[in-house]
Scaffold this active site. Structure first.
Site, short mmCIF file in Angstrom:
data_model
loop_
_atom_site.label_atom_id
_atom_site.label_comp_id
_atom_site.label_asym_id
_atom_site.label_seq_id
_atom_site.Cartn_x
_atom_site.Cartn_y
_atom_site.Cartn_z
CE LYS A 1 -3.99 -1.77 2.59
NZ LYS A 1 -4.99 -1.56 1.52
NE ARG B 1 -10.90 -9.87 -1.89
CZ ARG B 1 -11.23 -9.01 -2.84
NH1 ARG B 1 -11.56 -9.43 -4.04
NH2 ARG B 1 -11.26 -7.71 -2.60
N1 BES Z 1 -8.19 -3.61 4.41
C1 BES Z 1 -8.31 -3.25 3.05
C2 BES Z 1 -9.60 -2.50 2.75
C3 BES Z 1 -9.66 -1.07 3.19
C4 BES Z 1 -9.05 -0.08 2.46
C5 BES Z 1 -10.37 -0.72 4.30
C6 BES Z 1 -9.13 1.23 2.84
C7 BES Z 1 -10.46 0.58 4.68
C8 BES Z 1 -9.85 1.57 3.96
C9 BES Z 1 -8.30 -4.50 2.17
O1 BES Z 1 -7.51 -5.52 2.63
C10 BES Z 1 -7.78 -4.08 0.86
O2 BES Z 1 -6.64 -3.71 0.78
N2 BES Z 1 -8.63 -4.15 -0.17
C11 BES Z 1 -8.26 -3.75 -1.48
C12 BES Z 1 -8.81 -4.77 -2.44
C13 BES Z 1 -8.30 -4.62 -3.85
C14 BES Z 1 -6.83 -4.94 -3.90
C15 BES Z 1 -9.08 -5.53 -4.74
C16 BES Z 1 -8.84 -2.38 -1.76
O3 BES Z 1 -9.97 -2.12 -1.36
O4 BES Z 1 -8.13 -1.56 -2.32
MN MN Z 2 -5.50 -5.34 1.99
#
Ligand code: BES
Ligand code: MN
Ligand code: ZN
Length: 498
Positions: A279, A353
């Site tokens: 990230k 997931r």
């Molecule tokens: N924990 C994150 C989701 C999230 C992001 C929650 C920002 C709160 C604020 C999750 O694990 C994630 O990174 N999801 C990705 C999925 C994508 C790679 C398909 C996302 O939402 O960017």
């Molecule tokens: Mn994530």
């Protein structure tokens, strides 16, 4: 903080403060009228001077009101009489709680429960007062070397009602409100704790502590246990971290064991760096909240055990960190889940997931009535619903309706998105049974589509709390949501049975 519900009248209270409501255009509520009569028109006189007109959010603290035995009278504005609904009631109670914080009031008698609120009963009002009072008293001081001063001097709140017939139900509602507030407070603490403290091991310890206090059955699966069960998907997320993953289960039996339990599954990623699909660094600290699903199901368990609800409840928490390292999963890796289905990990940041799918397969052994998973799963959900509603997706219409209703009732709302087959296609992989991402479009739905493939044997719902579990900015912190929604759903289930 201590609470009581009693049949009472405002002019007879001797304590530090009596709270009554005023509608817009200086219209007195019944309780305010009583004080006005006792004080020979003092309240009306103050209002006609223009000090307050009853607008929402307004408050006026009066001292030594003539004829009154209490030290202070707090007037709170309620807004328009005809539109006084749940939101206006909650706003008014927040305004009261703010005054409590800023004053030295040690005890208060609140006379807001007799005021009619559109579509809400006395129990709802009592429940909300307890939740809001305890919620605004919440402080997270554990990590400061010198704790800040306590917000409240307040130690006791009495809720005055005029109808003796409502007393028993009112007391019950109060117990429920206090139990939900305790559950929320635990969820907030776990969310707010630093990720070097709140690790999977820490979550397991917390779960065991809850089990000890409330005499629940606790099971903690270690990595080798998960290997034996074939949880290759969950373990593929954990393999980049030095912290050992845990799969935590708590079992509560408020009914005979032959009643099928509700199973709640909470995402427990104690820190989500994204893994190799790293990230961006700004605000990455907020990914300590990626275990708020876990926190909320543990908080709900605490509330249920506290209320001794006559249901069976199982809580499952897959807990791990998501880290980049030499041993971390790489984009393109193919892993085998406990269900036997293979997954091509195209993005290691879609890790929620990957741990939930194995927990959903594990849930089957409890022969669930329904399974509800709770997860900070997608940024897309924040884009779609903001910080107001939790995203809801389900394979069962009755279950989704029950959850929507519970959210309305608890003022902790959810909004449904579709689980249509059309979206399933987006998860196609050339190399495995499915990919772990479906592209940028409909990100919340494709995440749920992925989960649905592991929830085929029971009625299932998914709550995406990415937008609702915590607040960013100046008031950064965990919200304790959706403990109210989940607890309300479970309370409603007991009523449906009886
Ligand atoms: N924990 C994150 C989701 C999230 C992001 C929650 C920002 C709160 C604020 C999750 O694990 C994630 O990174 N999801 C990705 C999925 C994508 C790679 C398909 C996302 O939402 O960017
Ligand atoms: Mn994530
Ligand atoms: Zn995550």
């Amino acid at each position: 903080m201590e609470f009581e519900v009693k049949v009472a009248s405002p002019e007879k209270q001797r304590g530090a403060c009596v709270v009554v409501g005023i509608f817009e255009s200086r219209k007195l509520t019944e309780a305010a009228k009583v004080i006005d009569e006792t004080s020979n028109g003092y309240i009306k006189a103050i209002l006609s001077q223009g000090d307050m007109d009853g607008k929402a959010n307004a408050t006026l603290l009066l001292h030594n009101v003539p004829g009154m035995l209490c030290k202070r009278v707090l007037l709170v504005g309620l807004g328009k009489d005809k539109e006084f609904g749940d939101k206006a009631f909650i706003t008014a109670m927040h305004a009261v709680a703010n005054v409590f914080q800023k004053s030295g009031i040690t005890d208060a008698s609140i006379f807001l429960t007799d005021i009619p609120v559109l579509e809400r009963d006395v129990e709802w009002k009592i429940n909300q007062i307890a939740l809001i009072a305890m919620g605004s008293d919440y402080q997270f001081n554990q990590l400061k070397s010198k704790p800040e001063e306590k917000k409240y001097s307040l130690r006791k709140i009495s809720l005055g009602i005029s109808d003796r017939a409502a007393l028993a139900a009112g007391k019950q509602a109060l117990l429920q409100g206090v139990a939900i507030a305790k559950g929320m407070s635990l969820a907030k603490d776990l969310g707010n704790l630093a990720p070097n403290i709140c690790t999977p091991t820490y979550l397991a310890k917390q779960a065991k502590d809850i089990a000890k206090t409330y005499k629940l059955k606790a099971t903690v699966l270690e990595q080798k246990d998960m290997e034996k069960l074939g949880m290759g998907s969950l373990l593929s997320v954990a393999q980049g971290s030095d912290q050992p993953a845990k799969l935590i289960a708590l079992e509560y039996y408020g009914q005979t064991k032959k009643e099928k339990p509700v199973v709640l599954v909470g995402k427990g990623v104690t820190f989500d760096t994204g893994g190799i699909s790293l990230k961006p660094s700004p605000d990455m600290d907020e990914m300590k909240y990626d275990m708020c699903g876990a926190a909320s199901v543990l908080g709900t368990m605490l509330a249920v055990a506290e209320m001794k609800l006559p249901i069976n409840l199982v809580v499952i928490v897959p807990a791990t960190e998501n880290m980049p390292s030499g041993s971390a999963t790489k984009p393109g890796d193919v892993v085998t889940s406990m269900s036997g289905q293979t997954i091509e990990v195209l993005n290691t940041d879609a890790e929620g997931r990957l741990i939930l799918c194995d927990a959903l397969t594990y849930a089957d052994r409890f022969k669930p009535e329904v399974v509800i998973d709770v997860a900070t799963l997608t940024g897309a959900c924040v884009m779609a619903l903001g910080h107001v509603a939790t995203g809801l997706i389900s394979n069962d219409d009755k279950l989704s309706q029950d959850l929507l209703n519970a959210g309305e009732q608890a003022a902790d709302r959810a909004w449904q998105l579709p689980l249509w087959d059309d979206y399933q296609e987006l998860l196609k992989s050339n190399f495995a049974d499915m990919a772990n991402i479906g592209g940028r479009a409909a990100g919340t739905i494709t995440a749920a589509c992925f989960l649905s493939r592991f929830a085929k044997t029971y009625r299932w719902a998914h709550l995406d709390i990415a937008g609702t579990a915590w607040k960013s900015g100046k008031e950064k912190g965990s919200t304790g949501r959706p403990v109210p929604l989940l607890t309300q759903y479970l309370i409603a289930q007991t009523k449906a049975v009886n």
